[in-house]
Enzyme design. Structure first.
Site, PDB file in Angstrom:
ATOM      1  N   TYR A 133       2.299  44.588  -0.116  1.00  0.00           N
ATOM      2  CA  TYR A 133       1.915  45.122   1.185  1.00  0.00           C
ATOM      3  C   TYR A 133       3.017  44.691   2.127  1.00  0.00           C
ATOM      4  O   TYR A 133       3.380  43.506   2.170  1.00  0.00           O
ATOM      5  CB  TYR A 133       0.579  44.538   1.643  1.00  0.00           C
ATOM      6  CG  TYR A 133      -0.604  45.250   1.039  1.00  0.00           C
ATOM      7  CD1 TYR A 133      -0.796  46.604   1.268  1.00  0.00           C
ATOM      8  CD2 TYR A 133      -1.513  44.567   0.247  1.00  0.00           C
ATOM      9  CE1 TYR A 133      -1.875  47.267   0.698  1.00  0.00           C
ATOM     10  CE2 TYR A 133      -2.593  45.223  -0.317  1.00  0.00           C
ATOM     11  CZ  TYR A 133      -2.766  46.578  -0.086  1.00  0.00           C
ATOM     12  OH  TYR A 133      -3.819  47.233  -0.646  1.00  0.00           O
ATOM     13  N   ASP A 161      -0.274  53.860   0.380  1.00  0.00           N
ATOM     14  CA  ASP A 161      -1.448  54.671   0.717  1.00  0.00           C
ATOM     15  C   ASP A 161      -2.381  53.971   1.691  1.00  0.00           C
ATOM     16  O   ASP A 161      -3.536  54.345   1.842  1.00  0.00           O
ATOM     17  CB  ASP A 161      -2.227  55.051  -0.557  1.00  0.00           C
ATOM     18  CG  ASP A 161      -2.675  53.830  -1.355  1.00  0.00           C
ATOM     19  OD1 ASP A 161      -2.604  52.700  -0.825  1.00  0.00           O
ATOM     20  OD2 ASP A 161      -3.096  53.997  -2.510  1.00  0.00           O
ATOM     21  N   HIS A 251      -5.855  54.448  -4.542  1.00  0.00           N
ATOM     22  CA  HIS A 251      -6.321  53.105  -4.183  1.00  0.00           C
ATOM     23  C   HIS A 251      -7.781  52.895  -4.625  1.00  0.00           C
ATOM     24  O   HIS A 251      -8.604  52.341  -3.892  1.00  0.00           O
ATOM     25  CB  HIS A 251      -6.195  52.914  -2.663  1.00  0.00           C
ATOM     26  CG  HIS A 251      -5.938  51.514  -2.222  1.00  0.00           C
ATOM     27  ND1 HIS A 251      -4.801  51.124  -1.585  1.00  0.00           N
ATOM     28  CD2 HIS A 251      -6.686  50.399  -2.327  1.00  0.00           C
ATOM     29  CE1 HIS A 251      -4.860  49.837  -1.286  1.00  0.00           C
ATOM     30  NE2 HIS A 251      -6.004  49.369  -1.743  1.00  0.00           N
TER      31      HIS A 251
HETATM   32  C1  HOC Z   1      -4.595  48.695   5.541  1.00  0.00           C
HETATM   33  C2  HOC Z   1      -4.606  47.768   4.420  1.00  0.00           C
HETATM   34  O1  HOC Z   1      -6.077  46.508  -1.558  1.00  0.00           O
HETATM   35  C3  HOC Z   1      -8.326  46.661  -0.920  1.00  0.00           C
HETATM   36  C4  HOC Z   1      -7.082  45.870  -0.868  1.00  0.00           C
HETATM   37  C5  HOC Z   1      -6.680  45.575   0.533  1.00  0.00           C
HETATM   38  C6  HOC Z   1      -6.580  46.799   1.364  1.00  0.00           C
HETATM   39  C7  HOC Z   1      -5.656  46.682   2.503  1.00  0.00           C
HETATM   40  C8  HOC Z   1      -5.484  47.966   3.255  1.00  0.00           C
HETATM   41  O2  HOC Z   1      -9.366  46.136  -0.511  1.00  0.00           O
HETATM   42  O3  HOC Z   1      -8.319  47.799  -1.356  1.00  0.00           O
END
Ligand code: HOC
Length: 383
Positions: A133, A161, A251
């Site tokens: 990230y 994403d 994601h």
């Molecule tokens: C804007 C950031 O990958 C999840 C993790 C953290 C997500 C961060 C998104 O909970 O999917």
């Protein structure tokens, strides 16, 4: 019991029983009505096999090469945050299981363990990649990337994403108080009242753009892979930007609701790459909804290089620790060997589009909300 788990879904059922409610809410939640999260898995059922008979399948070789590294199996442990919500030792449990099975592990930026704990847990020539990230403070990002490379990471997976957090309502409803300790790069100036995801994500830079790719290339020699690409246009752009790979991913259905499944995007991407003769210029990874080796094989037939698995290993870890992840990986390997035999393919290289029928997948979307949503979104009032 562990022996009663015969597939990855069985671990999920046990994890749901034994995990703390807030932890379960964080791991299991998807965005909005969780339509994409469900579709990730359902999309695999729209592909059917066209097996070949009378092939000598006594010996099956499941090995492959990912990002220039020889790997014994084409699936990998993808990055998932907050491993200590599921198990007191966190991500190092996944590292140990990955070593036992010679499976690649992607280290998450938002791990509960520190990077060094996860890197130290690596054994022998075990392969690890780093999921990144990107921090608003690029110096922090630079240090993380340089450190990972120095410590032997073999790939940099930049998450693209998540410029903003998706609405995981199940997670938001649970009043989260324990971020699983030690979360890196998140800072401590965080609001814990709206779920785990919101609590840990405020440092992430929404201004990240294509313009940043040359900078990443200037600070590392690791192969650069964009994680979270969702259409062929962006795959072509990634090739032009000199990226080494993309992960076709939404994601885990946790970000953009009604984003298409990775496997569907893969079916869009590969013919275009082949038409241009670009299929060797970039490696295509895919994740989301993978629960069976048949899912893995279908992605390989379409042309994927590697397949990421996230939640199932977290659930196996949460339910039974190292033994759980060990069994989950073994079950997948056994399923994979058996199904390659039944399809009539003896190696990963032999898996190709002629072994599958994708007409059901490519037929378009009905737009019908799955009936189990009942208009209630992710909220289950009976829980
Ligand atoms: C804007 C950031 O990958 C999840 C993790 C953290 C997500 C961060 C998104 O909970 O999917």
């Amino acid at each position: 019991s562990l022996e009663a788990c015969y597939n990855l879904m069985d671990f999920e059922a046990v994890a749901r029983q034994v995990m703390k409610k807030t932890a379960w809410a964080y791991y299991s939640s998807g965005a909005d009505d969780e339509i994409t999260m469900r579709e990730n898995h359902a999309a695999f059922h729209k592909i059917w096999f066209r097996p070949r008979i009378l092939v000598d399948v006594e010996h099956i070789d499941m090995s492959t090469t990912m990002l220039g590294t020889k790997c014994s199996i084409p699936f990998y442990v993808t990055a998932t945050a907050l491993g200590k919500l599921g198990h007191p030792e966190g991500e190092v449990v996944l590292t140990r299981a990955a070593h036992q099975h010679n499976v690649v592990q992607m280290i998450p930026t938002l791990a509960s363990c520190s990077f060094d704990e996860i890197l130290d847990a690596k054994q022998g020539d075990q392969v690890q990649w780093l999921q990144l990230y990107v921090n608003k403070d690029r110096e922090i990002t630079r240090k993380i990337v340089e450190h990972a490379e120095k410590r032997g990471c073999k790939g940099l997976f930049i998450t693209v994403d998540a410029p903003q957090l998706g609405r995981r309502e199940k997670d938001m409803r649970s009043k989260f108080s324990d971020p699983g300790s030690n979360v890196q790069s998140g800072g401590d100036n965080i609001d814990r009242s709206q779920g785990a995801a919101r609590a840990i994500s405020s440092f992430i830079d929404p201004a990240l753009s294509w313009k940043d790719i040359p900078w990443f290339k200037s600070i590392t020699n690791m192969p650069i892979v964009l994680k979270g690409v969702q259409c062929v246009e962006d795959v072509l752009r990634a090739v032009e930007a000199g990226c080494d790979g993309v992960v076709l991913s939404n994601h885990g259905g946790r970000q953009l609701e009604t984003a298409r499944s990775g496997i569907e995007v893969l079916a869009e991407v590969m013919p275009v790459l082949r038409e241009r003769g670009w299929e060797k210029r970039i490696e295509i990874f895919v994740d989301g909804g993978v629960r069976r080796a048949t899912d893995i094989i279908k992605a390989l037939c379409l042309g994927a290089t590697g397949i990421g698995i996230g939640r199932p290993f977290l659930y196996a870890m949460s339910a039974y620790g190292l033994d759980g992840v060990d069994r989950a990986m073994q079950l997948l390997k056994d399923e994979m060997e058996m199904n390659m035999r039944l399809i009539g393919a003896t190696s990963v290289a032999e898996l190709n589009p002629s072994l599958i029928d994708t007409r059901g997948l490519l037929g378009g979307h009905s737009g019908v909300v799955p009936s189990d949503t009942l208009g209630l979104g992710a909220y289950d009032p009976l829980q």
